[in-house]
Design an enzyme around this catalytic site. Sequence first.
Site, mmCIF file in Angstrom:
data_model
loop_
_atom_site.group_PDB
_atom_site.id
_atom_site.type_symbol
_atom_site.label_atom_id
_atom_site.label_comp_id
_atom_site.label_asym_id
_atom_site.label_seq_id
_atom_site.Cartn_x
_atom_site.Cartn_y
_atom_site.Cartn_z
ATOM 1 N N GLY A 15 -82.053 19.371 -22.142
ATOM 2 C CA GLY A 15 -82.522 19.689 -20.790
ATOM 3 C C GLY A 15 -81.959 18.701 -19.777
ATOM 4 N N VAL A 27 -71.485 4.965 -16.385
ATOM 5 C CA VAL A 27 -70.728 4.849 -17.643
ATOM 6 C C VAL A 27 -69.228 4.912 -17.337
ATOM 7 C CG1 VAL A 27 -70.195 6.012 -19.838
ATOM 8 C CG2 VAL A 27 -72.571 5.828 -19.076
ATOM 9 N N ARG A 76 -77.872 23.375 -25.258
ATOM 10 C CA ARG A 76 -78.466 23.044 -26.560
ATOM 11 C C ARG A 76 -77.595 23.783 -27.575
ATOM 12 N NH1 ARG A 76 -83.437 20.888 -24.686
ATOM 13 N NH2 ARG A 76 -84.361 22.077 -23.004
ATOM 14 N N GLY A 108 -83.356 15.670 -29.294
ATOM 15 C CA GLY A 108 -82.414 16.579 -29.965
ATOM 16 C C GLY A 108 -80.997 16.016 -29.910
ATOM 17 N N ARG A 159 -103.571 21.333 -3.643
ATOM 18 C CA ARG A 159 -104.898 20.833 -3.248
ATOM 19 C C ARG A 159 -105.360 21.467 -1.931
ATOM 20 N NH1 ARG A 159 -108.988 18.483 -5.903
ATOM 21 N NH2 ARG A 159 -107.785 16.706 -6.635
ATOM 22 N N ARG A 167 -111.546 26.472 -5.208
ATOM 23 C CA ARG A 167 -111.131 26.996 -6.513
ATOM 24 C C ARG A 167 -110.857 25.885 -7.536
ATOM 25 N NH1 ARG A 167 -107.188 31.657 -4.029
ATOM 26 N NH2 ARG A 167 -108.681 33.349 -4.298
ATOM 27 N N LYS A 218 -117.739 18.049 -4.677
ATOM 28 C CA LYS A 218 -116.336 18.437 -4.514
ATOM 29 C C LYS A 218 -116.234 19.937 -4.456
ATOM 30 C CE LYS A 218 -113.112 15.099 -6.102
ATOM 31 N NZ LYS A 218 -112.081 14.782 -7.056
ATOM 32 N N GLN A 259 -89.502 21.176 -11.815
ATOM 33 C CA GLN A 259 -89.672 19.772 -12.216
ATOM 34 C C GLN A 259 -88.371 19.132 -12.688
ATOM 35 O OE1 GLN A 259 -93.567 19.557 -14.759
ATOM 36 N NE2 GLN A 259 -92.880 21.670 -14.722
ATOM 37 N N ARG A 260 -87.407 19.953 -13.048
ATOM 38 C CA ARG A 260 -86.166 19.385 -13.592
ATOM 39 C C ARG A 260 -85.101 19.148 -12.530
ATOM 40 N NH1 ARG A 260 -85.641 21.912 -19.069
ATOM 41 N NH2 ARG A 260 -83.575 22.584 -18.473
HETATM 42 O O1 F6P Z 1 -87.151 18.416 -22.670
HETATM 43 C C1 F6P Z 1 -87.149 18.753 -21.335
HETATM 44 C C2 F6P Z 1 -87.842 20.053 -21.080
HETATM 45 O O2 F6P Z 1 -87.841 20.259 -19.685
HETATM 46 C C3 F6P Z 1 -89.258 20.157 -21.654
HETATM 47 O O3 F6P Z 1 -90.207 19.510 -20.876
HETATM 48 C C4 F6P Z 1 -89.413 21.642 -21.755
HETATM 49 O O4 F6P Z 1 -90.319 21.980 -22.784
HETATM 50 C C5 F6P Z 1 -88.050 22.127 -22.100
HETATM 51 O O5 F6P Z 1 -87.141 21.127 -21.665
HETATM 52 C C6 F6P Z 1 -87.668 23.455 -21.490
HETATM 53 O O6 F6P Z 1 -86.412 23.797 -21.963
HETATM 54 P P1 F6P Z 1 -85.530 25.012 -21.388
HETATM 55 O O7 F6P Z 1 -85.023 24.618 -20.039
HETATM 56 O O8 F6P Z 1 -84.437 25.131 -22.380
HETATM 57 O O9 F6P Z 1 -86.426 26.188 -21.312
#
Ligand code: F6P
Length: 327
Positions: A15, A27, A76, A108, A159, A167, A218, A259-260
Site C-alpha cells: 500500500g 535514497v 502487491r 509483506g 463531529r 447521532r 453530550k 487516508q492513504r
Molecule cells: O497496509 C496499508 C493498508 O492501507 C491497510 O490499512 C489496508 O487494510 C490495506 O492497505 C488496503 O489495501 P488495498 O489498497 O490493497 O485495498
Amino acid sequence: MEYKIRCVGLLTSGGDAPGMNAAIRAVTRTAIFNGIRVKAIYRGYKGLITGEVKEFRTQDVSNIIQHGGTILKTARCMEFKTPEGRKIAYDTMVREEIDALVVIGGDGTFTGARIFAQEYNIPIVGLPGTIDNDLWGTDSTIGYDTALNTIVEAVDKIRDTATSHERLFFVEVMGRDAGFLALNSAIAAGAEAAIIPERETHEDQLEALIKNGFRKSKNSSIVLVAESETTGGAQGLANRMREEHPEYDVRVTILGHIQRGGSPTAYDRILASRMGVAAIDALLDEQRNIMIGIQNDEIVHVPFTKAIKDDKQINPEKVSVLQILSI
Ligand code: F6P
C-alpha cells in the site's frame, strides 16, 4: 567477503503511504552523493520481474518531497511469492547490474525481501512505509503521521453533523488489524471511544461502551473503529448497536483510501529523509536484511524477522488516556 556496492535498486511495494516520495528522493540523492548508481524499479517486485527499470539522476527526484503517493508506483505482486518469480527478478538484477536493494513498504514487502535476500545472498535494506504503523522496532512508520492527521481532520467534520443531529457515529479507519490509527486519532479528535483489534481478547468493547453509557450531557458520540474481521468493523458494530439499542440514531462512515493520500506532513517528510539517508549508510556499512527504524528520535536497525514477526504493542497508557478524557 568484501562486497562493494556500485548500484542500488529502489522500489516501493504494498500500500502506498504519504512520504514515500520523500524517501525515494533521500535514497537516490544519498546514493549518488556516495558515488553509487541508482536504478528505480517500477511497480514494486513486479517491476523486477518485468524489467521495468530506469536509472535515476538527482533531478529525477526533484519536486517530489511534497507529494503523496509514490512516483515509482506500487503493487502487491503474487508472482514474487514463487521461487520461479524470484528467479526472474534475480536475473533482472544481474542484467541491470544492481547489487543491492532498498525496498520501501510494509510487512509483506519485508517478508518478500527476507526470502529473496536469503535465496540469492543480496544485501537488502527496508524502509517502513505504511500508514498502519504496525511494524515492530520503529516508533513510527513513514505515512502514519499524515494518515493520522487526515483522519483527525475528517472526524472534526463528522463531529459537526453528529452534534447537529445528536447521532452516534462509528467511523472506520484503516490499520489492517492494528489499532494505532484508531486509538491515536480518537485521542486527538476527542472521540468517545476507539474499538481496536488488540483489545478484542480482553473484553467485548461495544458492551463496555454501552455499559459506561454515552455521557448524558453530550449530544453526539463518535467511536473510532479499526478495520478488522474480528470486530466486524464499523458496519458490524453499528448493526449490533441498532439491534440492541434502537434508541440511538446510528450512522457509519468508512474513511477508506482517503487516508492513504495527500501531501505528507513535515514529520513524515523529515522521517522519510532521515531514513532514506540511513538506508544507504547502512548498506555502505555492510548491513543487510534490516529495516531502518526510529526509536526515541534515534535511527535504529531492526532485523526483518523481528520487524515482521514481533507484535507491536498498543500502549495501555493511551487506552487509559482516551477512557479518562471521554467521561
Ligand atoms: O497496509 C496499508 C493498508 O492501507 C491497510 O490499512 C489496508 O487494510 C490495506 O492497505 C488496503 O489495501 P488495498 O489498497 O490493497 O485495498
